[in-house]
Design a protein around this motif. Structure first.
Motif, PDB file in Angstrom:
ATOM      1  N   ALA A  66      13.476  -2.046  -1.487  1.00  0.00           N
ATOM      2  CA  ALA A  66      12.833  -3.229  -2.060  1.00  0.00           C
ATOM      3  C   ALA A  66      13.581  -4.508  -1.707  1.00  0.00           C
ATOM      4  CB  ALA A  66      12.739  -3.089  -3.575  1.00  0.00           C
ATOM      5  N   ALA A  67      14.889  -4.409  -1.516  1.00  0.00           N
ATOM      6  CA  ALA A  67      15.691  -5.595  -1.208  1.00  0.00           C
ATOM      7  C   ALA A  67      15.631  -5.987   0.262  1.00  0.00           C
ATOM      8  CB  ALA A  67      17.143  -5.369  -1.630  1.00  0.00           C
ATOM      9  N   CYS A  68      15.009  -5.160   1.089  1.00  0.00           N
ATOM     10  CA  CYS A  68      14.811  -5.524   2.498  1.00  0.00           C
ATOM     11  C   CYS A  68      13.697  -6.567   2.592  1.00  0.00           C
ATOM     12  CB  CYS A  68      14.443  -4.290   3.325  1.00  0.00           C
ATOM     13  SG  CYS A  68      15.775  -3.090   3.502  1.00  0.00           S
ATOM     14  N   ASP A  69      13.781  -7.413   3.598  1.00  0.00           N
ATOM     15  CA  ASP A  69      12.783  -8.470   3.758  1.00  0.00           C
ATOM     16  C   ASP A  69      11.525  -7.981   4.461  1.00  0.00           C
ATOM     17  OD1 ASP A  69      14.447 -10.664   2.688  1.00  0.00           O
ATOM     18  OD2 ASP A  69      15.703 -10.201   4.414  1.00  0.00           O
ATOM     19  N   TYR A  70      11.654  -6.928   5.241  1.00  0.00           N
ATOM     20  CA  TYR A  70      10.526  -6.344   5.967  1.00  0.00           C
ATOM     21  C   TYR A  70      10.907  -4.885   6.156  1.00  0.00           C
ATOM     22  CZ  TYR A  70       6.469  -6.697   9.177  1.00  0.00           C
ATOM     23  OH  TYR A  70       5.221  -6.601   9.768  1.00  0.00           O
ATOM     24  N   SER A  71       9.974  -3.965   5.956  1.00  0.00           N
ATOM     25  CA  SER A  71      10.367  -2.556   6.001  1.00  0.00           C
ATOM     26  C   SER A  71       9.364  -1.686   6.740  1.00  0.00           C
ATOM     27  CB  SER A  71      10.579  -2.021   4.587  1.00  0.00           C
ATOM     28  OG  SER A  71       9.415  -2.166   3.816  1.00  0.00           O
ATOM     29  N   PHE A  72       9.929  -0.735   7.488  1.00  0.00           N
ATOM     30  CA  PHE A  72       9.144   0.254   8.214  1.00  0.00           C
ATOM     31  C   PHE A  72       9.398   1.620   7.598  1.00  0.00           C
ATOM     32  CE2 PHE A  72       9.924  -3.216  11.106  1.00  0.00           C
ATOM     33  CZ  PHE A  72       8.713  -3.397  11.754  1.00  0.00           C
ATOM     34  N   ALA A  73       8.350   2.411   7.422  1.00  0.00           N
ATOM     35  CA  ALA A  73       8.484   3.719   6.794  1.00  0.00           C
ATOM     36  C   ALA A  73       7.617   4.725   7.537  1.00  0.00           C
ATOM     37  CB  ALA A  73       8.084   3.642   5.320  1.00  0.00           C
ATOM     38  N   THR A  74       7.740   6.003   7.133  1.00  0.00           N
ATOM     39  CA  THR A  74       6.899   7.048   7.712  1.00  0.00           C
ATOM     40  C   THR A  74       6.055   7.677   6.609  1.00  0.00           C
ATOM     41  OG1 THR A  74       8.367   8.952   7.349  1.00  0.00           O
ATOM     42  CG2 THR A  74       8.792   7.575   9.296  1.00  0.00           C
ATOM     43  N   LEU A 116       5.718  -2.261  -1.235  1.00  0.00           N
ATOM     44  CA  LEU A 116       7.116  -1.871  -1.057  1.00  0.00           C
ATOM     45  C   LEU A 116       7.447  -1.707   0.428  1.00  0.00           C
ATOM     46  CD1 LEU A 116       9.802  -1.019  -2.400  1.00  0.00           C
ATOM     47  CD2 LEU A 116       8.941   1.333  -2.381  1.00  0.00           C
ATOM     48  N   PHE A 117       6.533  -1.092   1.163  1.00  0.00           N
ATOM     49  CA  PHE A 117       6.677  -0.937   2.610  1.00  0.00           C
ATOM     50  C   PHE A 117       5.726  -1.898   3.320  1.00  0.00           C
ATOM     51  CE2 PHE A 117       7.592   3.768   1.584  1.00  0.00           C
ATOM     52  CZ  PHE A 117       8.918   3.471   1.290  1.00  0.00           C
ATOM     53  N   THR A 118       6.192  -2.429   4.458  1.00  0.00           N
ATOM     54  CA  THR A 118       5.359  -3.363   5.217  1.00  0.00           C
ATOM     55  C   THR A 118       4.485  -2.659   6.232  1.00  0.00           C
ATOM     56  OG1 THR A 118       7.313  -4.805   5.082  1.00  0.00           O
ATOM     57  CG2 THR A 118       5.438  -5.622   6.322  1.00  0.00           C
ATOM     58  N   GLU A 119       5.059  -1.655   6.909  1.00  0.00           N
ATOM     59  CA  GLU A 119       4.299  -0.883   7.895  1.00  0.00           C
ATOM     60  C   GLU A 119       4.697   0.581   7.756  1.00  0.00           C
ATOM     61  OE1 GLU A 119       4.206  -2.409  11.911  1.00  0.00           O
ATOM     62  OE2 GLU A 119       4.687  -4.448  11.239  1.00  0.00           O
ATOM     63  N   VAL A 120       3.713   1.486   7.907  1.00  0.00           N
ATOM     64  CA  VAL A 120       3.959   2.922   7.770  1.00  0.00           C
ATOM     65  C   VAL A 120       3.409   3.662   8.980  1.00  0.00           C
ATOM     66  CG1 VAL A 120       3.497   4.979   6.376  1.00  0.00           C
ATOM     67  CG2 VAL A 120       3.904   2.796   5.244  1.00  0.00           C
ATOM     68  N   PHE A 121       4.166   4.650   9.452  1.00  0.00           N
ATOM     69  CA  PHE A 121       3.803   5.405  10.650  1.00  0.00           C
ATOM     70  C   PHE A 121       3.868   6.899  10.363  1.00  0.00           C
ATOM     71  CE2 PHE A 121       5.580   1.337  11.690  1.00  0.00           C
ATOM     72  CZ  PHE A 121       4.686   0.826  12.613  1.00  0.00           C
ATOM     73  N   ALA A 178       7.420  12.333 -10.932  1.00  0.00           N
ATOM     74  CA  ALA A 178       6.331  12.280  -9.951  1.00  0.00           C
ATOM     75  C   ALA A 178       6.729  11.459  -8.729  1.00  0.00           C
ATOM     76  CB  ALA A 178       5.076  11.696 -10.587  1.00  0.00           C
ATOM     77  N   TRP A 179       6.483  12.019  -7.568  1.00  0.00           N
ATOM     78  CA  TRP A 179       6.680  11.274  -6.322  1.00  0.00           C
ATOM     79  C   TRP A 179       5.471  10.391  -6.062  1.00  0.00           C
ATOM     80  CZ3 TRP A 179      11.090  11.153  -3.570  1.00  0.00           C
ATOM     81  CH2 TRP A 179      12.020  12.176  -3.760  1.00  0.00           C
ATOM     82  N   LYS A 180       5.719   9.180  -5.605  1.00  0.00           N
ATOM     83  CA  LYS A 180       4.668   8.299  -5.119  1.00  0.00           C
ATOM     84  C   LYS A 180       4.676   8.356  -3.595  1.00  0.00           C
ATOM     85  CE  LYS A 180       3.218   6.678  -9.063  1.00  0.00           C
ATOM     86  NZ  LYS A 180       1.844   6.983  -9.535  1.00  0.00           N
ATOM     87  N   THR A 181       3.511   8.485  -3.007  1.00  0.00           N
ATOM     88  CA  THR A 181       3.429   8.642  -1.562  1.00  0.00           C
ATOM     89  C   THR A 181       3.778   7.343  -0.841  1.00  0.00           C
ATOM     90  OG1 THR A 181       1.107   8.010  -1.424  1.00  0.00           O
ATOM     91  CG2 THR A 181       1.593  10.344  -1.847  1.00  0.00           C
ATOM     92  N   SER A 182       4.101   7.481   0.427  1.00  0.00           N
ATOM     93  CA  SER A 182       4.381   6.291   1.233  1.00  0.00           C
ATOM     94  C   SER A 182       3.137   5.415   1.342  1.00  0.00           C
ATOM     95  CB  SER A 182       4.870   6.691   2.625  1.00  0.00           C
ATOM     96  OG  SER A 182       3.913   7.512   3.272  1.00  0.00           O
ATOM     97  N   GLY A 216      14.302  -3.041   6.981  1.00  0.00           N
ATOM     98  CA  GLY A 216      14.589  -1.691   6.513  1.00  0.00           C
ATOM     99  C   GLY A 216      13.907  -0.636   7.363  1.00  0.00           C
ATOM    100  N   ARG A 217      14.674   0.391   7.721  1.00  0.00           N
ATOM    101  CA  ARG A 217      14.114   1.565   8.417  1.00  0.00           C
ATOM    102  C   ARG A 217      14.153   2.720   7.414  1.00  0.00           C
ATOM    103  NH1 ARG A 217      16.081   6.190  10.893  1.00  0.00           N
ATOM    104  NH2 ARG A 217      15.076   6.901  12.818  1.00  0.00           N
ATOM    105  N   ILE A 218      13.049   2.917   6.722  1.00  0.00           N
ATOM    106  CA  ILE A 218      12.983   3.894   5.631  1.00  0.00           C
ATOM    107  C   ILE A 218      12.303   5.153   6.173  1.00  0.00           C
ATOM    108  CG2 ILE A 218      12.481   4.154   3.177  1.00  0.00           C
ATOM    109  CD1 ILE A 218      13.947   1.519   3.911  1.00  0.00           C
ATOM    110  N   HIS A 219      13.079   6.002   6.829  1.00  0.00           N
ATOM    111  CA  HIS A 219      12.489   7.118   7.577  1.00  0.00           C
ATOM    112  C   HIS A 219      12.095   8.311   6.713  1.00  0.00           C
ATOM    113  CE1 HIS A 219      16.656   8.542   7.174  1.00  0.00           C
ATOM    114  NE2 HIS A 219      16.119   9.737   7.225  1.00  0.00           N
ATOM    115  N   GLY A 220      12.653   8.382   5.474  1.00  0.00           N
ATOM    116  CA  GLY A 220      12.387   9.537   4.617  1.00  0.00           C
ATOM    117  C   GLY A 220      12.342   9.138   3.154  1.00  0.00           C
ATOM    118  N   LYS A 221      12.435  10.117   2.296  1.00  0.00           N
ATOM    119  CA  LYS A 221      12.284   9.896   0.860  1.00  0.00           C
ATOM    120  C   LYS A 221      13.386   9.000   0.302  1.00  0.00           C
ATOM    121  CE  LYS A 221       9.774  14.145  -0.262  1.00  0.00           C
ATOM    122  NZ  LYS A 221       9.773  15.397  -1.062  1.00  0.00           N
TER     123      LYS A 221
END
Length: 249
Positions: A115-123, A176-181, A164-168, A100-105
């Motif tokens: 959540a259904a992605c096996d590995y996910s990248f976020a910002t 939920l996210f594997t790596e965050v940038f 309420a928003w939960k932060t990355s 998963g490439r989760i670039h935004g909200k």
């Protein structure tokens, strides 16, 4: 309106979904994504899938509010929410790893996709929210996928505080996210590096690992549609209709 586009390079397929309303999903787009996932599952030249959305704004705003407002009977409501069940089950049963490439909200169904992605990248901008209770329904269909990743208590924390928003950072700490940038550029550089590496591994080993990751979820074949029926009933309530109108305005 909206689109699903796939680009295959080497043995990696990148699926990009788009909708002008913050990459939300009407039923037609959900069906297109399901069909594309099922097609790529059978493509022997593809070993890795990347799921992303277009633009630099929201990753996914979840269900289409316009279509939710148009639902007038239980059958249509159940069918609409079954669209998310179809996508999650297609991701679950896909024999290839989905990155998963989760670039935004991400909101609602968008959190379910992540959540259904096996590995996910976020910002750092990839905040998440489950707002369904506030409009009189609930994240019933996506709950199994989200709880599988982060656990029941964090899931309930999100669900029962729907404004309420939960932060990355929170999403990363909960799993939920594997790596965050910090930036999309940093995300994409790491994503390119990671995909080049993992796509070079033994496809059979990756497939067996995918099965291990999703052990114990075969009952989702019926569970998610039972959950879709609950949402299909609740979406007809006056509370939900009024809440959707307010949210839309």
């Amino acid at each position: 309106m909206g689109s699903i586009e796939t680009v295959i390079h080497n043995n990696v397929a990148t699926i990009t979904f788009y909708h002008p309303s913050s990459n939300s999903f009407p039923s037609t787009l959900l069906q297109e994504l399901t069909d594309e996932l099922n097609t790529l599952s059978k493509n022997e030249t593809v070993s890795i899938l990347i799921l992303k959305s277009a633009g630099t704004g929201a990753f996914c705003a979840g269900a289409s509010f316009d279509e939710l407002l148009s639902i007038s009977n239980y059958e249509d409501g159940s069918r609409f929410f079954s669209g998310f069940a179809n996508v999650i089950n297609a991701m679950r049963k896909c024999p290839k790893l989905i990155i998963g490439r989760i670039h935004g909200k991400a909101v609602g169904g968008g959190v379910g996709l992540a959540a259904a992605c096996d590995y996910s990248f976020a910002t750092s901008k990839s905040d998440v929210k489950l707002s369904e209770i506030a409009i009189g329904i609930g994240p019933f269909v996506i709950e199994p996928a989200v709880s599988r990743k982060i656990g029941k208590m964090p899931m309930s924390e999100m669900t029962l505080n729907p404004t309420a928003w939960k932060t990355s950072k929170w999403a990363f700490e909960k799993g939920l996210f594997t790596e965050v940038f910090e930036t999309i550029e940093e995300l994409d550089n790491r994503l390119e590096q990671y995909v080049a590496e993992i796509s070079s591994y033994n496809k059979e080993a990756l497939y067996e690992m995918k099965k291990v990751l999703w052990e114990g979820t075969n009952h989702w074949e019926s569970l998610l549609y039972e959950r879709a029926a609950i949402s299909g009933r609740l979406v007809l309530s006056d509370f939900t209709k009024n809440a959707l109108e307010k949210f839309k305005k």
